[in-house]
Design an enzyme around this catalytic site. Structure first.
Site, PDB file in Angstrom:
ATOM      1  N   GLU A  31     -10.924   6.752   4.373  1.00  0.00           N
ATOM      2  CA  GLU A  31     -11.112   7.577   3.193  1.00  0.00           C
ATOM      3  C   GLU A  31     -12.591   7.780   2.878  1.00  0.00           C
ATOM      4  O   GLU A  31     -12.966   8.747   2.234  1.00  0.00           O
ATOM      5  CB  GLU A  31     -10.383   6.962   1.986  1.00  0.00           C
ATOM      6  CG  GLU A  31      -8.919   6.619   2.236  1.00  0.00           C
ATOM      7  CD  GLU A  31      -8.070   7.784   2.730  1.00  0.00           C
ATOM      8  OE1 GLU A  31      -8.584   8.918   2.868  1.00  0.00           O
ATOM      9  OE2 GLU A  31      -6.887   7.567   3.020  1.00  0.00           O
ATOM     10  N   ILE A  52       0.858  -1.185   0.000  1.00  0.00           N
ATOM     11  CA  ILE A  52       0.000   0.000   0.000  1.00  0.00           C
ATOM     12  C   ILE A  52       0.895   1.236   0.000  1.00  0.00           C
ATOM     13  O   ILE A  52       1.775   1.373   0.866  1.00  0.00           O
ATOM     14  CB  ILE A  52      -0.920   0.014   1.235  1.00  0.00           C
ATOM     15  CG1 ILE A  52      -1.841  -1.212   1.215  1.00  0.00           C
ATOM     16  CG2 ILE A  52      -1.737   1.304   1.289  1.00  0.00           C
ATOM     17  CD1 ILE A  52      -2.603  -1.430   2.520  1.00  0.00           C
ATOM     18  N   GLY A  57       1.553   5.163   0.483  1.00  0.00           N
ATOM     19  CA  GLY A  57       1.068   6.367   1.147  1.00  0.00           C
ATOM     20  C   GLY A  57       1.894   7.569   0.745  1.00  0.00           C
ATOM     21  O   GLY A  57       3.130   7.486   0.683  1.00  0.00           O
ATOM     22  N   TYR A  58       1.233   8.689   0.494  1.00  0.00           N
ATOM     23  CA  TYR A  58       1.938   9.902   0.064  1.00  0.00           C
ATOM     24  C   TYR A  58       1.523  11.127   0.877  1.00  0.00           C
ATOM     25  O   TYR A  58       2.031  12.224   0.664  1.00  0.00           O
ATOM     26  CB  TYR A  58       1.661  10.163  -1.421  1.00  0.00           C
ATOM     27  CG  TYR A  58       0.189  10.252  -1.763  1.00  0.00           C
ATOM     28  CD1 TYR A  58      -0.472  11.474  -1.741  1.00  0.00           C
ATOM     29  CD2 TYR A  58      -0.541   9.109  -2.087  1.00  0.00           C
ATOM     30  CE1 TYR A  58      -1.821  11.549  -2.041  1.00  0.00           C
ATOM     31  CE2 TYR A  58      -1.887   9.176  -2.390  1.00  0.00           C
ATOM     32  CZ  TYR A  58      -2.529  10.399  -2.364  1.00  0.00           C
ATOM     33  OH  TYR A  58      -3.865  10.478  -2.652  1.00  0.00           O
TER      34      TYR A  58
END
Length: 214
Positions: free
Chosen positions: A106, A26, A28-29
């Site tokens: 989200e 996964i 993530g940014y």
């Protein structure tokens, strides 16, 4: 009672993931680079190509509210760009648990798509690129804000706070991550907003100081 088709799809995704023996990565940014809040087996710093990170997503929950939405990052398709962040490896029961957490997290904002992207680890000698799942806010998102000048974005961040903390913390933690883990990368959009924020804060503090009679 009608069944939510999106909820059913998310549940099926989580159940299928839990049955997989192969790991899932996964990417993530945003806040996931410092606070994943799910169990994982490994993490790697690296980047994905074809996207630029932008503070174009509004946030009325984690870093803002309905009256003063915060600004958080999403990804914009950009052929020549790359975005640095962290990929987390989840295995076994961690897969379903992490997807359930991310889908709920989200879903608070709504309007997120998931995509598989090719992740390039920072340590090129040790690992080949591999596919990772990423969540991207779309312009159809109900709280999507879109482009604005760095100064306007910084001004909005300064006055916004939500259930996960102040919007300023979000910006500074992301900037710190880039400096400490990706010192060779110049994230112009991110650092320009940080610079604008730092320049605005002294003026704001002076304006809020009580007047003193001489």
């Amino acid at each position: 009672m009608k069944r939510d088709p999106l909820a059913a799809e998310r549940q099926a995704q989580e159940e299928d993931a839990g049955e997989q023996e192969t790991p899932l990565w996964i990417f993530g940014y945003g806040s996931l680079v410092w606070r994943p809040d799910f169990e994982f087996s490994a993490r790697k710093v690296g980047f994905i190509r074809g996207y630029s990170r932008r503070f174009w997503q509004g946030d009325t929950f984690h870093r803002g509210n309905e009256k003063m939405p915060g600004r958080v990052v999403t990804l914009q398709e950009d052929y020549d760009a790359c975005t640095w962040g962290v990929a987390y490896e989840v295995r076994g029961e961690q897969i379903a648990a992490s997807l359930q957490y991310l889908n709920m997290r989200e879903a608070v904002l709504g309007g997120y798509d998931t995509k598989l992207v090719k992740f390039h680890p920072q340590e090129k000698e040790a690992d080949e690129p591999f596919l990772a799942l990423v969540y991207i806010a779309t312009p159809q998102n109900p709280t999507y804000l879109g482009p604005a000048s760095e100064e306007d974005i910084a001004a909005q961040i300064i006055v916004s706070s939500g259930r996960s903390g102040h919007n300023i913390e979000y910006l500074l933690r992301l900037a710190d991550f880039m400096r400490y883990f990706c010192p060779q990368v110049e994230d112009e959009h991110l650092f320009s907003i940080e610079e604008a924020l730092v320049s605005i804060l002294p003026c704001l503090c002076q304006a809020e100081d009580p007047l003193v009679e001489v």
